[in-house]
Design a protein around this motif. Structure first.
Motif, PDB file in Angstrom:
ATOM      1  N   SER A 246      23.281   5.475  38.965  1.00 33.30           N
ATOM      2  CA  SER A 246      23.415   6.290  40.172  1.00 33.30           C
ATOM      3  C   SER A 246      24.463   5.656  41.073  1.00 33.30           C
ATOM      4  O   SER A 246      24.590   4.428  41.133  1.00 33.30           O
ATOM      5  CB  SER A 246      22.085   6.380  40.922  1.00 33.30           C
ATOM      6  OG  SER A 246      22.261   7.034  42.164  1.00 33.30           O
ATOM      7  N   GLN A 248      24.492   6.750  44.317  1.00 31.13           N
ATOM      8  CA  GLN A 248      23.961   7.113  45.627  1.00 31.13           C
ATOM      9  C   GLN A 248      23.530   5.865  46.391  1.00 31.13           C
ATOM     10  O   GLN A 248      22.941   4.942  45.807  1.00 31.13           O
ATOM     11  CB  GLN A 248      22.757   8.047  45.463  1.00 31.13           C
ATOM     12  CG  GLN A 248      23.059   9.364  44.788  1.00 31.13           C
ATOM     13  CD  GLN A 248      23.742  10.349  45.726  1.00 31.13           C
ATOM     14  OE1 GLN A 248      24.029  10.045  46.868  1.00 31.13           O
ATOM     15  NE2 GLN A 248      24.004  11.546  45.236  1.00 31.13           N
ATOM     16  N   GLY A 268      20.209  11.491  47.743  1.00 29.04           N
ATOM     17  CA  GLY A 268      20.107  12.297  46.535  1.00 29.04           C
ATOM     18  C   GLY A 268      18.763  12.193  45.859  1.00 29.04           C
ATOM     19  O   GLY A 268      18.655  12.362  44.644  1.00 29.04           O
ATOM     20  N   SER A 269      17.707  11.901  46.632  1.00 25.84           N
ATOM     21  CA  SER A 269      16.352  11.739  46.097  1.00 25.84           C
ATOM     22  C   SER A 269      16.274  10.630  45.049  1.00 25.84           C
ATOM     23  O   SER A 269      15.438  10.668  44.145  1.00 25.84           O
ATOM     24  CB  SER A 269      15.844  13.052  45.484  1.00 25.84           C
ATOM     25  OG  SER A 269      15.961  14.114  46.395  1.00 25.84           O
ATOM     26  N   GLN A 284      15.864   7.293  38.492  1.00 19.18           N
ATOM     27  CA  GLN A 284      15.745   8.732  38.385  1.00 19.18           C
ATOM     28  C   GLN A 284      15.815   9.390  39.753  1.00 19.18           C
ATOM     29  O   GLN A 284      15.962   8.711  40.771  1.00 19.18           O
ATOM     30  CB  GLN A 284      14.428   9.082  37.669  1.00 19.18           C
ATOM     31  CG  GLN A 284      14.326   8.471  36.295  1.00 19.18           C
ATOM     32  CD  GLN A 284      13.000   8.747  35.631  1.00 19.18           C
ATOM     33  OE1 GLN A 284      12.166   9.466  36.153  1.00 19.18           O
ATOM     34  NE2 GLN A 284      12.794   8.161  34.458  1.00 19.18           N
ATOM     35  N   ARG A 285      15.712  10.718  39.746  1.00 13.38           N
ATOM     36  CA  ARG A 285      15.712  11.488  40.980  1.00 13.38           C
ATOM     37  C   ARG A 285      14.477  12.373  41.018  1.00 13.38           C
ATOM     38  O   ARG A 285      14.072  12.930  40.013  1.00 13.38           O
ATOM     39  CB  ARG A 285      16.964  12.352  41.087  1.00 13.38           C
ATOM     40  CG  ARG A 285      18.266  11.587  41.174  1.00 13.38           C
ATOM     41  CD  ARG A 285      19.439  12.542  41.277  1.00 13.38           C
ATOM     42  NE  ARG A 285      19.343  13.383  42.457  1.00 13.38           N
ATOM     43  CZ  ARG A 285      19.540  14.696  42.458  1.00 13.38           C
ATOM     44  NH1 ARG A 285      19.837  15.326  41.340  1.00 13.38           N
ATOM     45  NH2 ARG A 285      19.432  15.384  43.585  1.00 13.38           N
ATOM     46  N   GLN A 286      13.897  12.503  42.224  1.00 13.16           N
ATOM     47  CA  GLN A 286      12.811  13.455  42.462  1.00 13.16           C
ATOM     48  C   GLN A 286      13.450  14.641  43.182  1.00 13.16           C
ATOM     49  O   GLN A 286      13.689  14.591  44.380  1.00 13.16           O
ATOM     50  CB  GLN A 286      11.715  12.819  43.316  1.00 13.16           C
ATOM     51  CG  GLN A 286      10.552  13.726  43.606  1.00 13.16           C
ATOM     52  CD  GLN A 286       9.621  13.875  42.414  1.00 13.16           C
ATOM     53  OE1 GLN A 286       9.677  13.097  41.483  1.00 13.16           O
ATOM     54  NE2 GLN A 286       8.766  14.878  42.459  1.00 13.16           N
ATOM     55  N   ALA A 287      13.777  15.678  42.447  1.00 10.77           N
ATOM     56  CA  ALA A 287      14.583  16.774  42.968  1.00 10.77           C
ATOM     57  C   ALA A 287      13.982  17.386  44.227  1.00 10.77           C
ATOM     58  O   ALA A 287      12.767  17.552  44.352  1.00 10.77           O
ATOM     59  CB  ALA A 287      14.739  17.845  41.892  1.00 10.77           C
ATOM     60  N   GLY A 288      14.872  17.711  45.169  1.00  3.62           N
ATOM     61  CA  GLY A 288      14.480  18.469  46.347  1.00  3.62           C
ATOM     62  C   GLY A 288      14.064  17.665  47.554  1.00  3.62           C
ATOM     63  O   GLY A 288      13.733  18.240  48.593  1.00  3.62           O
ATOM     64  N   ARG A 332       8.220  10.381  38.805  1.00  4.83           N
ATOM     65  CA  ARG A 332       9.574  10.543  38.258  1.00  4.83           C
ATOM     66  C   ARG A 332      10.532  10.898  39.384  1.00  4.83           C
ATOM     67  O   ARG A 332      10.178  11.567  40.306  1.00  4.83           O
ATOM     68  CB  ARG A 332       9.602  11.645  37.199  1.00  4.83           C
ATOM     69  CG  ARG A 332       8.760  11.291  35.958  1.00  4.83           C
ATOM     70  CD  ARG A 332       9.399  10.153  35.185  1.00  4.83           C
ATOM     71  NE  ARG A 332       8.672   9.875  33.954  1.00  4.83           N
ATOM     72  CZ  ARG A 332       7.717   8.947  33.862  1.00  4.83           C
ATOM     73  NH1 ARG A 332       7.362   8.262  34.920  1.00  4.83           N
ATOM     74  NH2 ARG A 332       7.118   8.725  32.723  1.00  4.83           N
TER      75      ARG A 332
END
Length: 332
Positions: A246, A248, A268-269, A284-288, A332
């Motif tokens: 990442s 970010q 970016g979560s 990882q990313r947790q979307a939203g 996640r």
């Protein structure tokens, strides 16, 4: 420069918060539930029976059900300027910091707060707070501002550090007197004698560092811009870069229970998980969830995170992050 400071105020968290206290019975707070869907939250704290969040416009929120609902704490006087971080000396005595050198103190587990310091004429923010053992607590921020209190935040003394007016973003330490302080342009300071003497470490990164966390007496982790994460196994003598998938920036963290490592959160979560030895487990990313600034662990392993969209609850309610049924290993 002021634009940079304003940016830091919105996204930088206090370096270190306590995860588990055994507080006395908290005083009741107002039963008016708040909608935190669009509220910028810059800091989270878990006191066991109560969770505390601070953020924009001087708002301090209280939850007594692990972040499912929130009420507003009493702040005197209420100023509509951002709060950027908070720390706990114990389950009752808390300190929050923010713009204009604003420092607030609570003696009732965050139910009510009183102003103890303000520098409205400078317009320069404090960016974090860290509590040592006993009555000692620190506040730090822009242009090398560094304050110490030896009476649980009731009064403050300005200290001069050899940092050439660099912004100070985060701090961590232990009961043996070892401490680290990180800031802009790769600044890392360390002390082995409870802050009586500070040493600036040789630069190993030229970007801003937004957080630092102690994993053991020798093992520390720092993180910041562009997803950069570094670990040392010798109290800062040498640092190793951790390759994170990442770019970010990373802004906050929470130590996981049982020496399970640390979860780092950011823009970016982004969520980066390291084990107790500082090795990467997941990135990882947790979307939203947008930009995340802070995280806490409540209950039996539930992680709550907060940031630009408030405190989220993965089921769609805008109040904390990750589904209530998820464990640390399932997140996640």
């Amino acid at each position: 420069m002021r634009q940079l400071i304003a940016y830091l105020v919105c996204i930088t968290v206090a370096g270190v918060v306590a995860l588990a206290f055994t507080p006395r019975e908290p005083k009741p707070v107002a039963d008016t539930e708040l909608n935190t869907a669009r509220m910028q939250v810059n800091g989270l704290l878990n006191l066991g029976k109560r969770q505390v969040a601070v953020g924009e416009r001087g708002t301090i929120l209280i939850s007594e059900n692990r972040g499912q609902t929130w009420q507003q704490a009493t702040v005197q006087p209420q100023r509509h300027i951002s709060l950027t971080g908070l720390a706990a000396l114990d389950g009752e005595h808390l300190v929050a910091v923010g713009q204009d050198g604003w420092i607030l103190r609570s003696q009732d587990a965050g139910a009510s707060w009183q102003e103890v310091h303000l520098e409205a004429d400078t317009g320069e923010p404090l960016l974090g707070a860290w509590a040592a053992s006993g009555q000692q607590v620190f506040a730090f921020g822009s242009y090398g501002k560094f304050y110490q209190s030896d009476d649980a935040g009731a009064s403050w003394q300005a200290l001069l550090l050899p940092v050439d007016r660099a912004h100070l973003n985060a701090m961590d330490g232990d009961r043996t007197g070892r401490r680290m302080l990180v800031g802009e342009q790769g600044l890392v300071m360390r002390s082995a004698d409870s802050g009586q003497h500070w040493q600036q470490l040789p630069a190993f990164y030229n970007g801003s560092l937004f957080g630092v966390v102690r994993l053991s007496a020798e093992r520390w982790v720092t993180y910041g811009m562009r997803g950069n994460v570094f670990v040392t196994d010798n109290f800062g003598e040498t640092w190793q870069a951790i390759k994170v998938d990442s770019s970010q920036p990373l802004y906050g963290h929470v130590l996981l229970p049982g020496d399970a490592g640390v979860l780092i959160v950011g823009a970016g979560s982004a969520m980066v998980r390291l084990d107790g030895k500082g090795r990467l487990l997941a990135s990882q990313r947790q979307a939203g969830l947008g930009t995340l600034t802070s995280a806490i662990v409540v209950g039996t392993g539930q992680v709550l995170v907060a940031g630009e969209r408030g405190v989220f609850q993965g089921n769609g309610n805008p109040v904390a992050a990750l589904n209530q049924g998820e464990s640390l290993h399932e997140a996640r």
